[in-house]
Design a protein around this motif. Structure first.
Motif, PDB file in Angstrom:
ATOM      1  N   SER A   1       0.847  -1.193   0.000  1.00  0.00           N
ATOM      2  CA  SER A   1       0.000   0.000   0.000  1.00  0.00           C
ATOM      3  C   SER A   1       0.879   1.237   0.000  1.00  0.00           C
ATOM      4  O   SER A   1       2.096   1.146   0.187  1.00  0.00           O
ATOM      5  N   ARG A   2       0.255   2.371  -0.230  1.00  0.00           N
ATOM      6  CA  ARG A   2       0.996   3.626  -0.216  1.00  0.00           C
ATOM      7  C   ARG A   2       1.739   3.793   1.091  1.00  0.00           C
ATOM      8  O   ARG A   2       2.875   4.278   1.124  1.00  0.00           O
TER       9      ARG A   2
ATOM     10  N   GLY B   1      10.422   3.407 -16.779  1.00  0.00           N
ATOM     11  CA  GLY B   1       8.962   3.383 -16.724  1.00  0.00           C
ATOM     12  C   GLY B   1       8.392   4.370 -15.729  1.00  0.00           C
ATOM     13  O   GLY B   1       7.212   4.289 -15.384  1.00  0.00           O
ATOM     14  N   GLY B   2       9.215   5.329 -15.291  1.00  0.00           N
ATOM     15  CA  GLY B   2       8.775   6.238 -14.228  1.00  0.00           C
ATOM     16  C   GLY B   2       8.565   7.678 -14.632  1.00  0.00           C
ATOM     17  O   GLY B   2       8.468   8.567 -13.777  1.00  0.00           O
ATOM     18  N   GLU B   3       8.446   7.944 -15.936  1.00  0.00           N
ATOM     19  CA  GLU B   3       8.290   9.335 -16.359  1.00  0.00           C
ATOM     20  C   GLU B   3       6.876   9.841 -16.058  1.00  0.00           C
ATOM     21  O   GLU B   3       5.919   9.077 -16.001  1.00  0.00           O
ATOM     22  N   GLY B   4       6.785  11.151 -15.842  1.00  0.00           N
ATOM     23  CA  GLY B   4       5.488  11.787 -15.610  1.00  0.00           C
ATOM     24  C   GLY B   4       5.059  11.852 -14.161  1.00  0.00           C
ATOM     25  O   GLY B   4       3.880  12.060 -13.865  1.00  0.00           O
TER      26      GLY B   4
ATOM     27  N   TRP C   1      -2.868   3.405  -5.823  1.00  0.00           N
ATOM     28  CA  TRP C   1      -1.506   2.952  -5.535  1.00  0.00           C
ATOM     29  C   TRP C   1      -1.047   1.889  -6.515  1.00  0.00           C
ATOM     30  O   TRP C   1      -1.747   0.924  -6.797  1.00  0.00           O
ATOM     31  N   ASP C   2       0.160   2.081  -7.034  1.00  0.00           N
ATOM     32  CA  ASP C   2       0.787   1.130  -7.958  1.00  0.00           C
ATOM     33  C   ASP C   2       2.241   0.990  -7.519  1.00  0.00           C
ATOM     34  O   ASP C   2       3.083   1.839  -7.846  1.00  0.00           O
TER      35      ASP C   2
ATOM     36  N   ALA D   1       9.519   2.646  -9.920  1.00  0.00           N
ATOM     37  CA  ALA D   1      10.130   3.175 -11.139  1.00  0.00           C
ATOM     38  C   ALA D   1      10.306   4.687 -11.052  1.00  0.00           C
ATOM     39  O   ALA D   1      11.356   5.223 -11.429  1.00  0.00           O
ATOM     40  N   GLU D   2       9.281   5.364 -10.554  1.00  0.00           N
ATOM     41  CA  GLU D   2       9.376   6.817 -10.417  1.00  0.00           C
ATOM     42  C   GLU D   2      10.501   7.210  -9.473  1.00  0.00           C
ATOM     43  O   GLU D   2      11.278   8.133  -9.739  1.00  0.00           O
ATOM     44  N   SER D   3      10.593   6.509  -8.338  1.00  0.00           N
ATOM     45  CA  SER D   3      11.615   6.865  -7.352  1.00  0.00           C
ATOM     46  C   SER D   3      13.014   6.678  -7.923  1.00  0.00           C
ATOM     47  O   SER D   3      13.931   7.450  -7.609  1.00  0.00           O
ATOM     48  N   LYS D   4      13.185   5.672  -8.768  1.00  0.00           N
ATOM     49  CA  LYS D   4      14.500   5.430  -9.339  1.00  0.00           C
ATOM     50  C   LYS D   4      14.827   6.417 -10.459  1.00  0.00           C
ATOM     51  O   LYS D   4      15.989   6.711 -10.726  1.00  0.00           O
ATOM     52  N   LEU D   5      13.805   6.933 -11.130  1.00  0.00           N
ATOM     53  CA  LEU D   5      14.024   8.030 -12.065  1.00  0.00           C
ATOM     54  C   LEU D   5      14.415   9.291 -11.306  1.00  0.00           C
ATOM     55  O   LEU D   5      15.291  10.047 -11.737  1.00  0.00           O
ATOM     56  N   HIS D   6      13.784   9.501 -10.153  1.00  0.00           N
ATOM     57  CA  HIS D   6      14.091  10.701  -9.364  1.00  0.00           C
ATOM     58  C   HIS D   6      15.567  10.777  -9.007  1.00  0.00           C
ATOM     59  O   HIS D   6      16.183  11.847  -9.091  1.00  0.00           O
TER      60      HIS D   6
END
Length: 256
Positions: free
Chosen positions: A89-90, A131-134, A146-147, A153-158
């Motif tokens: 979960s989040r 896969g973490g853009e946007g 929540w996904d 993916a987003e956190s690793k792009l950050h």
């Protein structure tokens, strides 16, 4: 001989990196989430330059980690290794942030801002960052369903974007991001294709090597080779907007 801080160094790639650097004669500052976790690496800690303790899920404890590191002295390099892969979960950090965001994005940002500036910064990412853009539309997952895979993916792009932003902002610091591959750790599982030594090699090389190939900044690496990251991570506008948003969420400004 270099002095290197490695976050998340009680297990997995962090512990392997610490062992590798110690065996090579470097000084290592270890990090454990709790005193109980620190007790599990007593043998490694006896060889280390120090051990700092704190849960990266908590902003207060993350700030305490920075204070502990600064009390030890200036690091030559920091390897931002700690991270979580999947949460059902989040969740909610003590400050109300999504758990994956707090540990994988906010904590390395805060430590970067608060620890005395080292000569080298290395951020562990993942090939999944593509896969973490946007993410800026809902960075903290307050609007979207929540996904966990997407959040990771987003956190690793950050952190790739943060590494590149620092390469621009702090030109005297070598700042790079690394995809260690899917390694055989507790997180990666026993069927992962990459052995743990291969998984730790690139980040330790970037942290301490005097090889001209390692004395570079603003690059994304996989198994000692440069690769092209997601386009958003290389975009200065995205980098600036991300840093501004992280400053708002944490109340911590990144020094110029």
């Amino acid at each position: 001989m270099a002095t290197v801080l490695i976050t998340g160094s009680t297990d997995g790639l962090g512990r392997a990196a610490a062992q590798s650097l110690l065996d090579a004669g470097h000084q290592v500052v270890l990090h454990a989430r709790s005193a109980d976790r620190a007790a599990t690496i007593a043998g490694l800690a006896s060889r280390a330059a120090g051990i700092v303790v704190g849960d990266l899920r908590s902003a207060v404890e993350t700030m305490s980690i920075a204070d502990q590191v600064n009390a030890i002295g200036r690091m030559d390099a920091v390897i931002h290794n700690a991270g979580v892969y999947s949460e059902r979960s989040r969740g909610s950090s003590p400050e109300g942030h999504a758990g994956i965001l707090a540990i994988n994005t906010l904590a390395p940002y805060m430590l970067t801002a608060l620890i005395e500036r080292p000569g080298r910064l290395v951020y562990l990412s993942s090939g999944l960052h593509r896969g973490g853009e946007g993410s800026l539309r809902d960075l903290d997952w307050t609007k979207r369903p929540w996904d966990p895979a997407r959040a990771y993916a987003e956190s690793k792009l950050h952190v790739v974007a943060l590494a590149f932003a620092l390469a621009r902002r702090w030109p005297q610091v070598f700042s790079n991001a690394v995809d260690p591959g899917w390694a055989r750790t507790k997180m990666g599982g026993s069927s992962a294709p990459v052995d743990i030594d291969t998984g730790q090699r690139t980040q330790t090389w970037l942290a301490v090597s005097h090889d001209p190939a390692a004395l570079v900044t603003g690059l994304y690496w996989h198994h000692l080779r440069r690769e092209q990251p997601a386009s958003e991570a290389t975009d200065p506008e995205f980098q600036n907007r991300l840093i501004a948003r992280l400053g708002e969420l944490t109340g911590v400004a990144l020094p110029a």
